[in-house]
Design a protein around this motif. Structure first.
Motif, short mmCIF file in Angstrom:
data_model
loop_
_atom_site.label_atom_id
_atom_site.label_comp_id
_atom_site.label_asym_id
_atom_site.label_seq_id
_atom_site.Cartn_x
_atom_site.Cartn_y
_atom_site.Cartn_z
N ILE A 140 0.83 -1.21 0.00
CA ILE A 140 0.00 0.00 0.00
C ILE A 140 0.86 1.25 0.00
N TYR A 141 0.58 2.15 -0.93
CA TYR A 141 1.26 3.44 -1.03
C TYR A 141 0.45 4.52 -0.30
N ALA A 142 -0.84 4.49 -0.48
CA ALA A 142 -1.72 5.46 0.17
C ALA A 142 -3.13 4.87 0.23
N MET A 143 -3.94 5.46 1.09
CA MET A 143 -5.34 5.05 1.18
C MET A 143 -6.22 6.28 1.17
N GLY A 144 -7.45 6.08 0.78
CA GLY A 144 -8.35 7.23 0.70
C GLY A 144 -9.78 6.84 0.94
N TRP A 145 -10.58 7.86 1.14
CA TRP A 145 -12.03 7.72 1.22
C TRP A 145 -12.64 8.51 0.06
N LEU A 146 -13.54 7.87 -0.62
CA LEU A 146 -14.29 8.50 -1.69
C LEU A 146 -15.77 8.28 -1.41
N ARG A 147 -16.62 9.08 -2.02
CA ARG A 147 -18.05 8.94 -1.78
C ARG A 147 -18.83 9.13 -3.07
N GLN A 148 -20.02 8.54 -3.08
CA GLN A 148 -20.90 8.68 -4.22
C GLN A 148 -22.32 8.89 -3.75
N LEU A 193 -21.55 17.16 10.44
CA LEU A 193 -22.07 16.59 9.20
C LEU A 193 -23.25 17.40 8.66
N LYS A 194 -23.32 17.44 7.33
CA LYS A 194 -24.36 18.18 6.63
C LYS A 194 -25.16 17.21 5.76
N PRO A 195 -26.40 17.56 5.44
CA PRO A 195 -27.18 16.68 4.56
C PRO A 195 -26.47 16.39 3.24
N GLU A 196 -25.70 17.33 2.74
CA GLU A 196 -24.99 17.11 1.48
C GLU A 196 -23.82 16.13 1.60
N ASP A 197 -23.52 15.69 2.82
CA ASP A 197 -22.51 14.64 3.01
C ASP A 197 -23.12 13.25 2.83
N THR A 198 -24.42 13.17 2.67
CA THR A 198 -25.09 11.89 2.47
C THR A 198 -24.57 11.21 1.21
N ALA A 199 -24.10 9.98 1.35
CA ALA A 199 -23.52 9.24 0.24
C ALA A 199 -23.12 7.86 0.70
N VAL A 200 -22.76 7.02 -0.24
CA VAL A 200 -22.06 5.78 0.07
C VAL A 200 -20.57 6.12 0.09
N TYR A 201 -19.92 5.80 1.19
CA TYR A 201 -18.51 6.10 1.37
C TYR A 201 -17.69 4.83 1.11
N TYR A 202 -16.68 4.97 0.27
CA TYR A 202 -15.82 3.85 -0.09
C TYR A 202 -14.39 4.09 0.40
N CYS A 203 -13.81 3.07 0.93
CA CYS A 203 -12.40 3.05 1.25
C CYS A 203 -11.66 2.48 0.05
N ALA A 204 -10.49 3.04 -0.26
CA ALA A 204 -9.73 2.57 -1.40
C ALA A 204 -8.25 2.62 -1.09
N ALA A 205 -7.49 1.74 -1.72
CA ALA A 205 -6.05 1.66 -1.51
C ALA A 205 -5.31 1.80 -2.83
N GLN A 206 -4.18 2.48 -2.74
CA GLN A 206 -3.32 2.67 -3.91
C GLN A 206 -2.01 1.93 -3.72
N GLU A 207 -1.56 1.27 -4.78
CA GLU A 207 -0.20 0.75 -4.79
C GLU A 207 0.75 1.72 -5.47
N THR A 208 0.23 2.59 -6.32
CA THR A 208 0.99 3.65 -6.96
C THR A 208 0.13 4.92 -6.93
N PRO A 209 0.74 6.09 -7.14
CA PRO A 209 -0.05 7.33 -7.09
C PRO A 209 -1.09 7.47 -8.18
N SER A 210 -1.03 6.67 -9.21
CA SER A 210 -1.84 6.93 -10.41
C SER A 210 -3.27 6.46 -10.30
N THR A 211 -3.55 5.47 -9.48
CA THR A 211 -4.91 4.93 -9.48
C THR A 211 -5.20 4.23 -8.16
#
Length: 118
Positions: free
Chosen positions: A31-39, A86-104
């Motif tokens: 793992i190079y980095a980890m992040g949280w994304l939402r949809q 937290l705000k109503p506009e924070d409503t989403a499905v939150y995903y955890c993700a891991a990177q092995e390189t900075p690109s993706t």
């Protein structure tokens, strides 16, 4: 392969707090980095916060700066997202993700629903 399992989502009133957790297993040494994304419904997935696995440097999208904090526990291979004011506009499905390189993001969790009521 890296496996990611999220927990901690739920329903909260506006102004409240939640903490999301993401436990990584498998090839965690890659793992190079980890992040949280939402949809949110009808919207594209967006970056929320990221953290370098080695240095701990953090990154945030502007809309959550000052309210959300990403952190990691390398010994437990876990990343957290503390969400305050937290705000109503924070409503989403939150995903955890891991990177092995900075690109993706190479690995994704299953997602956890966060719903903020007004």
């Amino acid at each position: 392969q890296v496996q990611l399992v999220e927990s901690g989502g739920g329903l909260v009133q506006a102004g409240g707090s939640l903490r999301l957790s993401c436990a990584a297993s498998g090839r965690t040494f890659s793992i190079y980095a980890m992040g949280w994304l939402r949809q949110a419904p009808g919207k594209e997935r967006e970056f929320v916060a990221g953290i370098s696995w080695s240095s701990g440097v953090t990154y945030y999208t502007d809309s959550v700066k000052g309210r959300f904090t990403i952190s990691r526990d390398n010994a437990e291979n876990t990343v957290y997202l503390q969400m305050n004011s937290l705000k109503p506009e924070d409503t989403a499905v939150y995903y955890c993700a891991a990177q092995e390189t900075p690109s993706t993001y190479d690995y994704w969790g299953q997602g956890t629903q966060v719903t903020v009521s007004s």
